[in-house]
Write an enzyme that holds these catalytic residues in place. Structure first.
Site, PDB file in Angstrom:
ATOM      1  N   GLU A  77       0.807  -1.221   0.000  1.00 12.12           N
ATOM      2  CA  GLU A  77       0.000   0.000   0.000  1.00 12.12           C
ATOM      3  C   GLU A  77       0.841   1.272   0.000  1.00 12.12           C
ATOM      4  O   GLU A  77       0.410   2.306  -0.540  1.00 12.12           O
ATOM      5  CB  GLU A  77      -0.948   0.011   1.207  1.00 12.12           C
ATOM      6  N   PHE A 139     -11.448  -7.151  14.219  1.00 12.14           N
ATOM      7  CA  PHE A 139     -10.359  -7.603  13.367  1.00 12.14           C
ATOM      8  C   PHE A 139     -10.043  -6.531  12.314  1.00 12.14           C
ATOM      9  O   PHE A 139     -10.915  -6.046  11.609  1.00 12.14           O
ATOM     10  CB  PHE A 139     -10.752  -8.914  12.681  1.00 12.14           C
ATOM     11  N   GLN A 140      -8.787  -6.156  12.231  1.00  6.60           N
ATOM     12  CA  GLN A 140      -8.264  -5.150  11.292  1.00  6.60           C
ATOM     13  C   GLN A 140      -8.925  -3.790  11.466  1.00  6.60           C
ATOM     14  O   GLN A 140      -9.066  -3.018  10.510  1.00  6.60           O
ATOM     15  CB  GLN A 140      -8.378  -5.634   9.841  1.00  6.60           C
ATOM     16  N   LYS A 189     -17.678  -0.663   6.166  1.00  4.13           N
ATOM     17  CA  LYS A 189     -18.098  -1.703   5.237  1.00  4.13           C
ATOM     18  C   LYS A 189     -19.623  -1.710   5.058  1.00  4.13           C
ATOM     19  O   LYS A 189     -20.133  -1.877   3.940  1.00  4.13           O
ATOM     20  CB  LYS A 189     -17.611  -3.059   5.747  1.00  4.13           C
ATOM     21  N   MET A 502      24.354   8.734   1.932  1.00  2.00           N
ATOM     22  CA  MET A 502      24.299  10.035   2.580  1.00  2.00           C
ATOM     23  C   MET A 502      24.579   9.931   4.070  1.00  2.00           C
ATOM     24  O   MET A 502      25.257  10.795   4.652  1.00  2.00           O
ATOM     25  CB  MET A 502      22.929  10.692   2.340  1.00  2.00           C
TER      26      MET A 502
END
Length: 587
Positions: A77, A139-140, A189, A502
């Protein structure tokens, strides 16, 4: 939350939006179908995302709109957010990315923060658990609204399908108006699965907030300062690209004979070879543009923030000059450097209004000062011109220089973060606007590969080259699969010095060469590419360089060129952190 940052530059959520929804068929949609329709009504053609449980209703609705919206399946993502950034920054449109709840949403966070720092218009859509489960540690479930408040212009959680049309219209308006930036819309949802009767829909109108203060008095005062200047100086930043005013910058500079220097994000707005372009500002910028800033009597900043990477010690920066600051975001004016004249407006509008008020002028002695400084830098900094028969290792600077020559400065270059980024900024000679993007404010390693995906999709007819260090390449290397699956002709140039370059440079200069955990044991990059079905080549000898670059540019599809370079090459000039630009180091 209030729609902070909406200006009169763009509309959204207007009466036209209401009319467009009234014409849609069928009249009953699911919330998920309404999201798809909202994207279509906003003119969205491409989105970047990754499916999952909570966002699945949207993906089901998207299945029926594949002929209208291209979905690019990334492999992480974070890649979706950066790809959307690359798309937005090179197209001038709003970038869109989609993720599911929980880890899907939190994986977007780095890209969202990057977009916020670099003023990139994004609409990020995340799925969320059912509204009745909010706050139950389902969940999630993650509070992505709370997480992203500091790194978005606006965010909102939709728990009812009826909200979808108006909130998404508002999101696009906020993302692209005023100083652009990211907006996040979190949708439960059950809101996606509920039905929405368009005959009962009410899309409220709202008026974008006007922030422009383009007054005749400010313009007259700015013009008077420019017309009376003996040593005028123009500093340009990312706002020039955002407002699409590269032509106006050149017209004003040429009319009033004003040297132009650029921030990292302002690069390519003015062709590198233009006689008035004097180079890049900042910590690793060119010597002349930095040290002569305090010799100017009038400094005009256009679309930049005067951030710490430009000013270093702000208390000593351009303190002899009158400052004209053209900036669309009023919060950035006076933040680091006090402005004598502040023009809070779109840069294109401001420059167009200012142009007829400015007199034609010549400043030959001032231009001569820059020429002398450029000679000092050339004499003291290792040149990119290396004897082709030398047995010394390849330099990053010469690799970038050969790429510039072989591509005639025409490529759209996407740089990652590190030494190679500064080498690209210094040695690639850009010949056209919107040809350089990189992560600036946040300095996100791993930015370039996914951002190049978005840039290539937005610009299919341009040569897109991602220049990446061996460290940054491995942070989002999985997006090679996206390039292969989408059939994108992205070219990747990896400058491999087997270090986090760097960080190693700072450890050498300021920590007595105590190289603490910066050396990399790298994999076979060419072999990895071939496993994804992407051709590649590794070069380590100077005699291979031109041929290798030509192979990269002439490849019909995606291609990787790994160039093994000097492992302890440093980037100079350099202004040490916190020092004055007058204390710039040349070696």
């Amino acid at each position: 939350m209030d729609s902070e940052g909406i200006s009169d530059r763009e509309g959204g959520g207007t009466e036209n939006q209401r009319i467009r929804w009234q014409k849609l068929e069928p009249r009953v949609l699911s919330g998920a179908q309404a999201i798809v329709q909202a994207l279509i009504l906003e003119g969205v053609e491409t989105i970047f995302g990754y499916p999952g449980g909570a966002i699945m209703p949207f993906y089901d609705a998207l299945f029926d709109a594949k002929d209208k919206i291209r979905h690019v399946l990334v492999r992480h993502e974070q890649g979706a957010a950066h790809a959307a950034e690359g798309y937005a920054r090179t197209s001038g449109k709003v970038g869109v990315c989609v993720a599911t709840s929980g880890p899907g949403a939190t994986n977007l966070v780095t890209g969202i923060a990057d977009a916020m720092m670099d003023s990139v218009p994004l609409v990020c859509i995340t799925g969320q658990v059912n509204s009745w489960a909010l706050g139950s540690d389902a969940f999630q479930e993650t509070d992505i609204i709370g997480i992203t408040i500091p790194i978005t212009k606006w965010n909102y959680q939709i728990t009812s399908a009826v909200e979808i049309p108006e909130i998404l219209a508002k999101a696009f308006c906020i993302a692209k108006s005023g100083r652009p930036g990211p907006v996040l819309v979190d949708i439960t949802k059950d809101a996606m699965m509920a039905l929405l009767d368009l005959d009962e829909l009410k899309v409220n109108t709202f008026t974008p907030r006007v922030t422009s203060t383009l007054s005749s008095e400010d313009l007259a005062e700015a013009a008077a300062l420019i017309n009376g200047a003996r040593k005028p100086y123009m500093l340009i930043g990312h706002g020039v690209a955002l407002s699409n005013c590269a032509a106006e910058v050149l017209q004003l500079a040429e009319k009033a004979d004003i040297p132009v220097a650029s921030t990292l994000h302002g690069l390519s707005a003015v062709p590198t070879g233009h006689s008035l372009f004097v180079g890049m500002l900042g910590m690793h910028g060119n010597y002349g543009p930095n040290v002569l800033a305090n010799n100017a009597d009038v400094v005009m900043g256009v679309g930049l923030r005067f951030d710490d990477r430009v000013t270093s010690d702000a208390s000593t920066y351009v303190n002899k000059a009158k400052i004209i600051h053209i900036e669309i975001d009023p919060s950035q004016v006076g933040k680091s450097v006090k402005a004598d004249v502040a023009i809070i407006a779109d840069a294109k509008q401001a420059l167009a209004a200012l142009l007829p008020m400015v007199h034609e002028a010549k400043h030959p002695l001032w231009r001569e000062e820059f020429s002398k400084c450029q000679s000092v830098e050339h004499d003291n900094v290792i040149s990119q011109a290396v004897n082709p028969h030398s047995s010394l290792p390849l330099h990053m600077s010469e690799v970038v220089n050969v790429l510039s020559e072989c591509s005639a400065g025409e490529a759209l270059v996407v740089a990652d973060v590190g030494q190679h980024q500064m080498m690209t900024a210094r040695y690639y000679k850009f010949s056209r606007p919107r040809s350089f993007i990189s992560s600036g404010g946040l300095g996100t390693m791993g930015f370039a590969l996914p951002a190049a995906i978005g840039a290539k999709i937005a610009n299919p007819d341009r040569e897109v080259v991602a220049i990446i260090g061996d460290g940054g390449f491995q942070m989002n290397i999985q997006e090679l699969a996206t390039i292969a699956q989408e059939g994108l002709g992205v070219k990747v140039l990896v400058l491999n010095n087997s270090y986090l370059g760097m960080v190693r440079q700072w450890q050498e200069l300021f920590f007595e060469r105590r190289y603490s955990f910066v050396q990399l044991k790298n994999p076979d990059f060419v072999g990895i590419c071939r496993a994804y079905g992407i051709e590649g080549r590794r070069i380590a000898e100077r005699s291979e360089l031109v041929n290798g670059i030509e192979a990269l540019l002439s490849a019909k599809g995606p291609y990787l060129l790994e160039a093994v370079v000097e492992c302890e090459e440093n980037v100079f000039p350099m202004v040490p952190a916190g020092a004055s630009v007058q204390q710039m180091r040349l070696k």
